[in-house]
Scaffold this motif. Structure first.
Motif, mmCIF file in Angstrom:
data_model
loop_
_atom_site.group_PDB
_atom_site.id
_atom_site.type_symbol
_atom_site.label_atom_id
_atom_site.label_comp_id
_atom_site.label_asym_id
_atom_site.label_seq_id
_atom_site.Cartn_x
_atom_site.Cartn_y
_atom_site.Cartn_z
ATOM 1 N N LYS A 50 0.863 -1.189 0.000
ATOM 2 C CA LYS A 50 0.000 0.000 0.000
ATOM 3 C C LYS A 50 0.894 1.232 0.000
ATOM 4 O O LYS A 50 1.777 1.363 0.859
ATOM 5 N N VAL A 51 0.664 2.112 -0.964
ATOM 6 C CA VAL A 51 1.420 3.360 -1.028
ATOM 7 C C VAL A 51 0.519 4.467 -0.476
ATOM 8 O O VAL A 51 -0.569 4.710 -1.005
ATOM 9 N N CYS A 52 0.981 5.078 0.603
ATOM 10 C CA CYS A 52 0.205 6.106 1.300
ATOM 11 C C CYS A 52 0.590 7.496 0.787
ATOM 12 O O CYS A 52 1.741 7.723 0.410
ATOM 13 N N PRO A 53 -0.367 8.417 0.787
ATOM 14 C CA PRO A 53 -0.077 9.775 0.309
ATOM 15 C C PRO A 53 1.042 10.434 1.111
ATOM 16 O O PRO A 53 1.245 10.142 2.297
ATOM 17 N N THR A 54 1.744 11.332 0.455
ATOM 18 C CA THR A 54 2.788 12.111 1.118
ATOM 19 C C THR A 54 2.153 13.002 2.173
ATOM 20 O O THR A 54 1.168 13.693 1.899
ATOM 21 N N VAL A 55 2.715 12.985 3.359
ATOM 22 C CA VAL A 55 2.252 13.869 4.425
ATOM 23 C C VAL A 55 3.026 15.173 4.286
ATOM 24 O O VAL A 55 4.250 15.168 4.089
ATOM 25 N N ARG A 56 2.303 16.293 4.369
ATOM 26 C CA ARG A 56 2.917 17.598 4.126
ATOM 27 C C ARG A 56 2.677 18.563 5.276
ATOM 28 O O ARG A 56 1.693 18.450 6.005
ATOM 29 N N GLU A 57 3.607 19.508 5.393
ATOM 30 C CA GLU A 57 3.424 20.638 6.304
ATOM 31 C C GLU A 57 2.296 21.509 5.745
ATOM 32 O O GLU A 57 1.888 21.347 4.590
ATOM 33 N N LYS A 58 1.823 22.459 6.513
ATOM 34 C CA LYS A 58 0.737 23.339 6.060
ATOM 35 C C LYS A 58 1.104 24.098 4.795
ATOM 36 O O LYS A 58 0.245 24.381 3.969
ATOM 37 N N ASP A 59 2.383 24.416 4.626
ATOM 38 C CA ASP A 59 2.802 25.176 3.440
ATOM 39 C C ASP A 59 3.110 24.281 2.242
ATOM 40 O O ASP A 59 3.478 24.756 1.178
ATOM 41 N N GLY A 60 2.973 22.967 2.392
ATOM 42 C CA GLY A 60 3.156 22.046 1.281
ATOM 43 C C GLY A 60 4.451 21.254 1.296
ATOM 44 O O GLY A 60 4.583 20.273 0.560
ATOM 45 N N LEU A 61 5.426 21.649 2.106
ATOM 46 C CA LEU A 61 6.690 20.912 2.152
ATOM 47 C C LEU A 61 6.439 19.491 2.644
ATOM 48 O O LEU A 61 5.766 19.281 3.655
ATOM 49 N N ALA A 62 6.961 18.514 1.914
ATOM 50 C CA ALA A 62 6.816 17.114 2.307
ATOM 51 C C ALA A 62 7.526 16.873 3.633
ATOM 52 O O ALA A 62 8.659 17.329 3.827
ATOM 53 N N SER A 65 12.487 13.608 7.814
ATOM 54 C CA SER A 65 13.392 13.766 8.953
ATOM 55 C C SER A 65 14.528 14.730 8.600
ATOM 56 O O SER A 65 15.134 15.335 9.479
ATOM 57 N N ARG A 66 14.804 14.905 7.331
ATOM 58 C CA ARG A 66 15.881 15.800 6.893
ATOM 59 C C ARG A 66 15.523 17.276 7.045
ATOM 60 O O ARG A 66 16.417 18.125 7.028
ATOM 61 N N ASN A 67 14.239 17.590 7.170
ATOM 62 C CA ASN A 67 13.835 18.994 7.263
ATOM 63 C C ASN A 67 14.467 19.709 8.451
ATOM 64 O O ASN A 67 14.665 20.923 8.403
ATOM 65 N N ILE A 68 14.804 18.972 9.497
ATOM 66 C CA ILE A 68 15.392 19.618 10.680
ATOM 67 C C ILE A 68 16.785 20.180 10.402
ATOM 68 O O ILE A 68 17.280 21.019 11.150
ATOM 69 N N GLU A 77 12.596 28.425 1.633
ATOM 70 C CA GLU A 77 12.816 28.202 0.202
ATOM 71 C C GLU A 77 12.401 26.807 -0.254
ATOM 72 O O GLU A 77 11.981 26.624 -1.398
ATOM 73 N N ALA A 78 12.501 25.815 0.623
ATOM 74 C CA ALA A 78 12.260 24.425 0.240
ATOM 75 C C ALA A 78 10.828 24.177 -0.246
ATOM 76 O O ALA A 78 10.578 23.230 -1.003
ATOM 77 N N VAL A 79 9.913 25.048 0.105
ATOM 78 C CA VAL A 79 8.530 24.920 -0.352
ATOM 79 C C VAL A 79 8.453 25.029 -1.872
ATOM 80 O O VAL A 79 7.474 24.606 -2.487
#
Length: 160
Positions: A50-62, A65-68, A77-79
């Motif tokens: 089962k492939v689950c949808p990408t979970v995103r921040e409110k601004d759309g960034l996927a 764990s690397r976001n930190i 900028e990453a948005v």
């Protein structure tokens, strides 16, 4: 090089040890999900993928764990990854089918709107991962971009 071979080996070992009924994968890692689905079919594993949808921040960034590792400017900028993929989707819905034109649009948006360094922008068949020249059937549009030392990925599946 060798990354997906390593993924396939580790997942094969895990499936043999755990023997789950279902494996849940995230759409954010689309290439890995496609590889694992094919591997499960080719090796006749008795497991549903089962492939689950990408979970995103409110601004759309996927979520990743690397976001930190992003500083404040890089995080803002990453948005651009999400925005560029949405813009590509809009262009396709308006009739554009040329994969190079889509990749060029994404690349230009990333370069103009961020300090990101593009590793790749790809338009590939959603089952084989083969490059496509034209958007048709089900196409995966995938990007990998470095913000500083942090590599982020995102993608969008387009169905025609």
């Amino acid at each position: 090089p060798g990354h997906f071979k390593g993924v396939a080996t580790i997942v094969t070992k895990l499936l043999n040890i755990v023997r789950p009924d279902t494996v849940y994968l995230g759409q954010k890692d689309a290439q890995q999900a496609i590889l694992i689905k094919k591997m499960v079919a080719d090796l006749d594993f008795f497991v549903k993928v089962k492939v689950c949808p990408t979970v995103r921040e409110k601004d759309g960034l996927a979520l990743s764990s690397r976001n930190i590792y992003l500083n404040k400017t890089q995080r803002t900028e990453a948005v651009v990854l999400f925005k560029a993929l949405k813009e590509a989707d809009r262009l396709i819905k308006n009739g554009e089918r040329n994969a190079k034109a889509i990749k060029d649009l994404i690349g230009k948006k990333i370069i103009v709107d961020s300090s990101g360094r593009i590793q790749y922008i790809a338009c590939v068949d959603n089952e084989t991962l083969a490059d496509v020249k034209a958007i048709k059937n089900t196409t995966l549009i995938a990007v990998a971009v470095y913000f500083g030392q942090t590599r982020l990925i995102d993608n969008r599946i387009v169905k025609i």
